[in-house]
Write a protein that holds these residues in place. Structure first.
Motif, mmCIF file in Angstrom:
data_model
loop_
_atom_site.group_PDB
_atom_site.id
_atom_site.type_symbol
_atom_site.label_atom_id
_atom_site.label_comp_id
_atom_site.label_asym_id
_atom_site.label_seq_id
_atom_site.Cartn_x
_atom_site.Cartn_y
_atom_site.Cartn_z
ATOM 1 N N UNK A 1 2.905 26.601 -11.381
ATOM 2 C CA UNK A 1 4.297 26.827 -10.990
ATOM 3 C C UNK A 1 5.169 25.594 -11.199
ATOM 4 N N UNK A 2 4.554 24.397 -10.977
ATOM 5 C CA UNK A 2 5.402 23.200 -11.075
ATOM 6 C C UNK A 2 5.960 23.033 -12.480
ATOM 7 N N UNK A 4 6.768 25.394 -14.701
ATOM 8 C CA UNK A 4 7.903 26.304 -14.880
ATOM 9 C C UNK A 4 9.139 25.762 -14.149
ATOM 10 N N UNK A 5 8.917 25.273 -12.922
ATOM 11 C CA UNK A 5 10.048 24.744 -12.149
ATOM 12 C C UNK A 5 10.650 23.504 -12.791
ATOM 13 N N UNK A 6 9.779 22.619 -13.303
ATOM 14 C CA UNK A 6 10.288 21.415 -13.970
ATOM 15 C C UNK A 6 11.157 21.813 -15.169
ATOM 16 N N UNK A 8 12.710 24.674 -15.560
ATOM 17 C CA UNK A 8 13.910 25.307 -14.993
ATOM 18 C C UNK A 8 14.944 24.249 -14.588
ATOM 19 N N UNK A 9 14.489 23.230 -13.865
ATOM 20 C CA UNK A 9 15.392 22.158 -13.445
ATOM 21 C C UNK A 9 15.922 21.410 -14.668
ATOM 22 N N UNK A 12 18.649 23.376 -16.256
ATOM 23 C CA UNK A 12 19.870 23.294 -15.444
ATOM 24 C C UNK A 12 20.559 21.938 -15.616
ATOM 25 N N UNK A 13 19.754 20.874 -15.735
ATOM 26 C CA UNK A 13 20.365 19.551 -15.936
ATOM 27 C C UNK A 13 21.117 19.532 -17.270
ATOM 28 N N UNK A 15 22.505 21.950 -18.697
ATOM 29 C CA UNK A 15 23.704 22.801 -18.596
ATOM 30 C C UNK A 15 24.721 22.292 -17.575
ATOM 31 N N UNK A 81 18.255 13.712 -9.085
ATOM 32 C CA UNK A 81 16.921 14.317 -9.209
ATOM 33 C C UNK A 81 15.833 13.256 -9.069
ATOM 34 N N UNK A 84 15.515 12.177 -5.412
ATOM 35 C CA UNK A 84 14.863 13.193 -4.589
ATOM 36 C C UNK A 84 13.366 13.219 -4.875
ATOM 37 N N UNK A 85 13.020 13.236 -6.154
ATOM 38 C CA UNK A 85 11.595 13.196 -6.528
ATOM 39 C C UNK A 85 10.916 11.968 -5.946
ATOM 40 N N UNK A 88 10.126 12.197 -2.189
ATOM 41 C CA UNK A 88 8.967 13.021 -1.825
ATOM 42 C C UNK A 88 7.657 12.325 -2.130
ATOM 43 N N UNK B 40 3.321 19.209 -3.221
ATOM 44 C CA UNK B 40 4.266 18.099 -3.390
ATOM 45 C C UNK B 40 5.200 18.277 -4.592
ATOM 46 N N UNK B 42 5.968 20.905 -6.204
ATOM 47 C CA UNK B 42 6.763 22.132 -6.104
ATOM 48 C C UNK B 42 7.927 21.949 -5.126
ATOM 49 N N UNK B 52 20.710 20.064 -8.054
ATOM 50 C CA UNK B 52 21.385 20.351 -9.326
ATOM 51 C C UNK B 52 22.245 21.616 -9.218
ATOM 52 N N UNK B 56 26.840 22.994 -9.856
ATOM 53 C CA UNK B 56 27.482 24.074 -10.603
ATOM 54 C C UNK B 56 28.589 24.699 -9.759
ATOM 55 N N UNK B 93 21.471 12.314 0.251
ATOM 56 C CA UNK B 93 21.689 11.631 -1.023
ATOM 57 C C UNK B 93 23.090 11.936 -1.555
ATOM 58 N N UNK B 207 2.969 33.037 -10.597
ATOM 59 C CA UNK B 207 1.998 31.935 -10.655
ATOM 60 C C UNK B 207 1.010 32.009 -9.492
#
Lengths: 99, 211
Positions: A1-2, A4-6, A8-9, A12-13, A15, A81, A84-85, A88, B40, B42, B52, B56, B93, B207
């Motif tokens: 999943x990570x 796909x999410x990476x 996706x993000x 978006x960045x 765009x 981004x 935030x990363x 975590x 982590x 995710x 992000x 928009x 932030x 997934x």
């Protein structure tokens, strides 16, 4: 999943300048000028605070002072981004260290 | 939906911090419990997504813009407490680095977008998940709408309590105005939050990460 999410993000960045298409501010997030126009005065609390605090941000309103609007927006997205990363991974590092 | 500095009275700010601090402490504990090697990246990616997506700015009739938040997606996958803490981190932030949302309003912004949005979305999803495949969409829609109502309420009570000889000291417009505006705008933006929530849920489902 990570993965796909990476992706996706990441998309978006890429765009993110689309977020600049409208000049209009969000409702209830106006410059003090707006109140002057609407009410004839700026509420004291808003007037006092705006000049002092608002402009001290590093990348005010997601812009890089002096740079092109789109460049500033891209830089802001990346900085946000990464911060935030980083946060975590830092939290996780301390959680694991203590365990 | 980011209340700036100066829009709310110091009393409102203090009370909101007093409410938020114990919730942040408990939420942070919950977040630490959920963090492991698998979750982590995710949770970090969903928080980055939240950051992000808020960039928009979507035009809405009436000459304003608004944005999705991404809180409900986190709430559905990792629970409302993780959503609350994650969105709070994003808002922190935004306030400190980008001047988006006030420092004095950080607590109320977190409570509205993170806590209320996350919890409403989470419980709506729980109620509907066995009834419709669009439960994530509806949860996202109602979650952000609830956040908007809280912001509208807090802004709208300012002139009621804090005026000087009839002149408002902080946010000047009354409750009716703020509620109509915030609800009106987010009846539309709710669609964006709903779609985002549905997409993230679909990804998680495909997934096999759903708990």
């Amino acid at each position: 999943m990570k993965r796909v999410l990476f992706i996706f993000v990441g998309i978006l960045i890429l765009l993110v300048p689309l977020g600049l298409l409208s000049e209009n501010p969000a409702w209830g997030e106006w410059d003090s000028e707006y109140f002057k126009e609407k009410l004839g005065f700026i509420p004291a609390g808003i007037e006092k605070v705006e000049s002092v605090l608002h402009l001290k941000a590093l990348l005010p309103d997601y812009s890089l002072p002096g740079a092109n609007e789109v460049v500033g927006y891209y830089v802001s997205a990346l900085v946000g981004v990464l911060l935030i990363g980083g946060f975590y991974y830092l939290i996780y590092f301390f959680v694991r260290k203590r365990a | 939906m980011h209340i700036p500095d100066g829009y709310i009275s110091p009393t409102t700010a203090v009370v909101s911090y007093l409410v938020a601090i114990p919730l942040w402490m408990y939420g942070f504990k919950k977040l630490k419990e959920k963090l492991n090697e698998e979750t982590l990246p995710i949770i970090a990616a969903l928080s980055a997504l939240s950051f992000v997506i808020m960039m928009f700015n979507i035009p809405v009739p009436g000459g304003t813009t608004a944005h999705a938040v991404g809180a409900v997606a986190i709430a559905i996958l990792f629970g409302p407490w993780v959503a609350f803490v994650s969105v709070s981190l994003v808002l922190l932030i935004q306030a400190v680095v980008f001047g988006d949302g006030g420092i004095s309003a950080f607590a109320i912004n977190s409570l509205a977008m993170g806590f209320v949005g996350g919890f409403v979305g989470y419980y709506v999803f729980s109620l509907l998940k066995d009834k419709t495949k669009y439960a994530p969409f509806i949860a996202g829609y109602l979650g952000i709408l609830a956040s908007a109502i809280v912001i509208g309420f807090v802004l709208g009570i300012q002139p009621l309590f804090w005026s000087d000889n009839g002149k408002p000291l902080y946010f000047p417009f009354d409750l009716k105005t703020t509620l109509i505006a915030m609800i009106g705008v987010h009846l539309i933006i709710g669609i964006a939050e709903g779609i985002l929530t549905q997409i993230v849920y679909k990804i998680a489902e495909s997934k096999g990460v759903l708990v």
